[in-house]
Design a protein around this motif. Structure first.
Motif, PDB file in Angstrom:
ATOM      1  N   VAL A 199      27.098  37.996  40.869  1.00  0.00           N
ATOM      2  CA  VAL A 199      26.579  37.846  39.297  1.00  0.00           C
ATOM      3  C   VAL A 199      27.089  36.455  38.935  1.00  0.00           C
ATOM      4  O   VAL A 199      28.273  36.222  38.839  1.00  0.00           O
ATOM      5  CB  VAL A 199      26.832  39.052  38.674  1.00  0.00           C
ATOM      6  CG1 VAL A 199      26.751  38.941  37.178  1.00  0.00           C
ATOM      7  CG2 VAL A 199      26.312  40.374  39.393  1.00  0.00           C
ATOM      8  N   VAL A 200      26.215  35.715  38.013  1.00  0.00           N
ATOM      9  CA  VAL A 200      26.480  34.668  37.385  1.00  0.00           C
ATOM     10  C   VAL A 200      25.834  34.650  35.987  1.00  0.00           C
ATOM     11  O   VAL A 200      24.489  34.952  35.941  1.00  0.00           O
ATOM     12  CB  VAL A 200      26.383  33.300  38.063  1.00  0.00           C
ATOM     13  CG1 VAL A 200      26.843  32.131  37.188  1.00  0.00           C
ATOM     14  CG2 VAL A 200      26.906  33.037  39.384  1.00  0.00           C
ATOM     15  N   ILE A 201      26.558  34.653  34.898  1.00  0.00           N
ATOM     16  CA  ILE A 201      25.901  34.850  33.593  1.00  0.00           C
ATOM     17  C   ILE A 201      26.507  33.379  32.762  1.00  0.00           C
ATOM     18  O   ILE A 201      27.751  33.351  32.734  1.00  0.00           O
ATOM     19  CB  ILE A 201      26.206  35.876  32.795  1.00  0.00           C
ATOM     20  CG1 ILE A 201      25.591  37.238  33.488  1.00  0.00           C
ATOM     21  CG2 ILE A 201      25.949  35.826  31.396  1.00  0.00           C
ATOM     22  CD1 ILE A 201      26.222  38.631  32.887  1.00  0.00           C
TER      23      ILE A 201
ATOM     24  N   ARG B 119      31.918  44.619  34.290  1.00  0.00           N
ATOM     25  CA  ARG B 119      33.181  45.218  34.780  1.00  0.00           C
ATOM     26  C   ARG B 119      33.255  46.019  36.000  1.00  0.00           C
ATOM     27  O   ARG B 119      33.572  45.884  37.100  1.00  0.00           O
ATOM     28  CB  ARG B 119      34.132  46.073  33.714  1.00  0.00           C
ATOM     29  CG  ARG B 119      35.561  46.737  34.035  1.00  0.00           C
ATOM     30  CD  ARG B 119      35.827  47.725  33.201  1.00  0.00           C
ATOM     31  NE  ARG B 119      35.050  48.735  33.276  1.00  0.00           N
ATOM     32  CZ  ARG B 119      35.144  49.907  32.614  1.00  0.00           C
ATOM     33  NH1 ARG B 119      35.998  50.097  31.767  1.00  0.00           N
ATOM     34  NH2 ARG B 119      34.399  50.892  32.815  1.00  0.00           N
ATOM     35  N   ASN B 120      32.257  47.016  36.041  1.00  0.00           N
ATOM     36  CA  ASN B 120      31.862  48.030  37.061  1.00  0.00           C
ATOM     37  C   ASN B 120      31.270  47.036  38.169  1.00  0.00           C
ATOM     38  O   ASN B 120      31.771  47.637  39.574  1.00  0.00           O
ATOM     39  CB  ASN B 120      30.756  49.083  36.811  1.00  0.00           C
ATOM     40  CG  ASN B 120      31.517  49.835  35.647  1.00  0.00           C
ATOM     41  OD1 ASN B 120      32.702  50.012  35.618  1.00  0.00           O
ATOM     42  ND2 ASN B 120      30.487  50.898  35.186  1.00  0.00           N
ATOM     43  N   ALA B 121      30.605  46.109  38.324  1.00  0.00           N
ATOM     44  CA  ALA B 121      30.109  45.274  39.171  1.00  0.00           C
ATOM     45  C   ALA B 121      31.536  44.367  39.681  1.00  0.00           C
ATOM     46  O   ALA B 121      31.314  44.441  41.058  1.00  0.00           O
ATOM     47  CB  ALA B 121      29.286  44.404  38.903  1.00  0.00           C
ATOM     48  N   ALA B 122      32.202  43.994  39.057  1.00  0.00           N
ATOM     49  CA  ALA B 122      33.424  43.319  39.583  1.00  0.00           C
ATOM     50  C   ALA B 122      34.252  44.253  40.419  1.00  0.00           C
ATOM     51  O   ALA B 122      34.981  44.081  41.545  1.00  0.00           O
ATOM     52  CB  ALA B 122      34.149  42.635  38.488  1.00  0.00           C
ATOM     53  N   ARG B 123      34.558  45.763  39.897  1.00  0.00           N
ATOM     54  CA  ARG B 123      35.254  46.511  40.464  1.00  0.00           C
ATOM     55  C   ARG B 123      34.939  46.872  41.737  1.00  0.00           C
ATOM     56  O   ARG B 123      35.491  47.437  42.578  1.00  0.00           O
ATOM     57  CB  ARG B 123      35.214  47.853  39.577  1.00  0.00           C
ATOM     58  CG  ARG B 123      36.247  47.936  38.253  1.00  0.00           C
ATOM     59  CD  ARG B 123      36.246  48.949  37.682  1.00  0.00           C
ATOM     60  NE  ARG B 123      37.400  49.081  36.610  1.00  0.00           N
ATOM     61  CZ  ARG B 123      37.560  50.122  35.710  1.00  0.00           C
ATOM     62  NH1 ARG B 123      36.701  51.098  35.886  1.00  0.00           N
ATOM     63  NH2 ARG B 123      38.487  50.033  34.851  1.00  0.00           N
ATOM     64  N   ARG B 124      33.523  46.985  42.288  1.00  0.00           N
ATOM     65  CA  ARG B 124      33.318  47.313  43.363  1.00  0.00           C
ATOM     66  C   ARG B 124      32.715  46.168  44.388  1.00  0.00           C
ATOM     67  O   ARG B 124      32.262  46.363  45.361  1.00  0.00           O
ATOM     68  CB  ARG B 124      31.591  48.066  43.099  1.00  0.00           C
ATOM     69  CG  ARG B 124      30.574  47.254  42.633  1.00  0.00           C
ATOM     70  CD  ARG B 124      29.114  48.118  42.617  1.00  0.00           C
ATOM     71  NE  ARG B 124      27.991  47.468  42.106  1.00  0.00           N
ATOM     72  CZ  ARG B 124      27.601  47.409  40.897  1.00  0.00           C
ATOM     73  NH1 ARG B 124      28.004  48.071  40.000  1.00  0.00           N
ATOM     74  NH2 ARG B 124      26.536  46.642  40.465  1.00  0.00           N
ATOM     75  N   GLY B 125      33.517  45.104  43.794  1.00  0.00           N
ATOM     76  CA  GLY B 125      33.508  44.053  45.083  1.00  0.00           C
ATOM     77  C   GLY B 125      32.533  42.848  44.862  1.00  0.00           C
ATOM     78  O   GLY B 125      32.420  41.952  45.477  1.00  0.00           O
ATOM     79  N   VAL B 126      31.676  42.900  43.725  1.00  0.00           N
ATOM     80  CA  VAL B 126      30.747  41.973  43.530  1.00  0.00           C
ATOM     81  C   VAL B 126      31.287  40.853  42.844  1.00  0.00           C
ATOM     82  O   VAL B 126      32.400  40.843  41.949  1.00  0.00           O
ATOM     83  CB  VAL B 126      29.556  42.038  42.426  1.00  0.00           C
ATOM     84  CG1 VAL B 126      28.572  41.100  42.093  1.00  0.00           C
ATOM     85  CG2 VAL B 126      28.743  43.485  43.264  1.00  0.00           C
ATOM     86  N   GLN B 127      30.882  39.432  43.351  1.00  0.00           N
ATOM     87  CA  GLN B 127      31.565  38.258  42.796  1.00  0.00           C
ATOM     88  C   GLN B 127      30.946  38.040  41.395  1.00  0.00           C
ATOM     89  O   GLN B 127      29.698  37.658  41.172  1.00  0.00           O
ATOM     90  CB  GLN B 127      31.668  37.041  43.582  1.00  0.00           C
ATOM     91  CG  GLN B 127      32.407  37.148  44.853  1.00  0.00           C
ATOM     92  CD  GLN B 127      32.022  35.924  45.844  1.00  0.00           C
ATOM     93  OE1 GLN B 127      31.127  35.304  45.806  1.00  0.00           O
ATOM     94  NE2 GLN B 127      33.092  36.095  47.107  1.00  0.00           N
TER      95      GLN B 127
END
Length: 420
Positions: free
Chosen positions: A246-248, A264-272
């Motif tokens: 994900v890039v914003i 935050r949840n995306a980062a927690r499940r390993g998404v960059q």
């Protein structure tokens, strides 16, 4: 000489409920071109206008009487004089400094000039701060459309100097242009023919299409009527689907808790997850507000960059390798709760990669990366204050709705006089 400038003081044209309630679905088979900064945007838009045969629809938040504004004025006047229907919709706050002479020259040539929510200054101060027409849309001959965050002003060009803005727009050709044309025409208050495909849908089309062909485009917008949360919901839905990256990149970043939680949840499940924020803001408060949220995101692995080369004005994002969005909407209370905004959602691998490479270049070469471990001093206090401020702003539209200045209505034409 009398000049007629139409004044609009409404969030949407009030007489056409069908138009007001429309949702636009995914359209396949489009060609999408990324336009970075004024150097790419203005030549493309101006050339399309010069080639116009029938119609030019333009909405913008800001139009200045500088070299860009004067070039645009000349192109629109020439188009109107050769018989092209030209409708220009301007925001009363962002374009509040335009002179009667400048507007009068457009109107005299046959350009339909409309001003959204104009207001006289009070003790030299503009009072029409809220519920801005913040969209930036151009549609030419219902054949090509432009949408993004770039205004018609010279500060979107590099030769403006250190305060030149970094920004993005897209040029769209293909079936999605019909949606953009229909939308822009409806917002101008003009009569729009209803046909199969434009009728009101009982259920909104999916934010995430079931097929993954390239060239898919969907128009989404935010108003203060039936589509208050559409852009925010599109971000939340895309973030919930993210699997890889994900890039914003957003100029004014102060979203609500639901959107923050999905980041935050995306980062927690390993998404960059990478955020590109303002490091050299044109509004200092924007930087201070965004930094109130850093600790909450950094502790879960979100990477935050501050772009320091010049002011960041972009409103773009990408998820994984085929979803992107470009438009006028920031991720702050004004855009998400008050302003009239429009974005396009794009499902296209090549466009996603092009946008990713552009943002990656910014992050790698022109940004300062925030350290993963920051002093926790007062972070809970900052987050609490941020939460309260945001949710006060979230209810602000309901409060401002009681003010007479924002009752939905179309003001009649007003005549002004100036010396030619």
């Amino acid at each position: 000489m009398n000049v007629a400038v139409e004044h609009i003081a409404t969030d949407q044209p009030p007489d056409d409920a069908k138009v007001r309630d429309l949702d636009y679905g995914w359209q396949p088979g489009n060609r999408i071109e990324l336009l970075e900064n004024g150097e790419a945007y203005f030549p493309a838009v101006f050339e399309a206008m010069r080639q116009a045969q029938r119609e030019i629809l333009l909405e913008t938040f800001i139009l200045f009487e500088d070299k860009v504004g004067h070039e645009l004025q000349g192109i629109l006047i020439e188009a109107a004089q050769r018989g092209v229907k030209v409708i220009v919709s301007l925001d009363g706050f962002g374009c509040g400094e335009l002179s009667p002479a400048f507007l009068g020259e457009l109107a005299e040539a046959g350009v339909a000039v409309q001003m959204f929510d104009p207001a006289a200054k009070l003790v030299g101060i503009r009072t029409n701060w809220f519920r801005r027409l913040h969209r930036k849309i151009v549609v030419v001959d219902a054949a090509v459309a432009f949408i993004g965050g770039i205004n018609f002003s010279a500060d979107h060009l590099g030769d403006f100097g250190p305060e030149a803005k970094q920004d993005y727009a897209v040029q769209v050709s293909g079936p999605a242009v019909a949606d953009l044309h229909h939308f822009a025409l409806a917002q101008s208050g003009r009569q729009v023919r209803t046909r199969r495909g434009w009728r009101r849908r009982q259920q909104r089309p999916s934010l995430w299409p079931t097929h993954t062909d390239d060239g898919l485009v969907r128009l989404i917008y935010r108003d203060n009527l039936q589509h208050r949360d559409d852009i925010e919901e599109a971000y939340i839905h895309a973030l919930s689907k993210a699997q890889k990256r994900v890039v914003i990149a957003n100029a004014y970043f102060f979203p609500g808790y639901r959107l923050l939680r999905e980041i935050r949840n995306a980062a927690r499940r390993g998404v960059q997850v990478q955020l590109i924020m303002q490091g050299q803001p044109d509004v200092l408060l924007a930087k201070l507000a965004a930094r109130m949220l850093y600790d909450y995101l950094l502790k879960d692995g979100v990477v935050i960059h501050e772009y320091c080369q010049r002011p960041l004005h972009g409103k773009v994002a990408l998820v994984d390798d085929d979803w992107s969005t470009v438009g006028s909407s920031n991720l702050d209370p004004l855009s998400l709760s008050l302003n009239l905004e429009a974005n396009v959602l794009i499902r296209d691998h090549a466009f996603n990669q092009q946008l990713y490479e552009s943002l990656e270049t910014l992050a790698r070469n022109h940004c300062q990366t925030m350290p993963e471990k920051r002093k926790p001093r007062l972070w809970l206090w900052r987050l609490t204050v941020g939460f309260l401020v945001f949710h006060v702003m979230r209810h602000f539209p309901a409060l401002t709705g009681w003010l007479p200045a924002h009752k939905p209505r179309l003001k009649p034409f007003e005549s002004q006089a100036h010396d030619h």
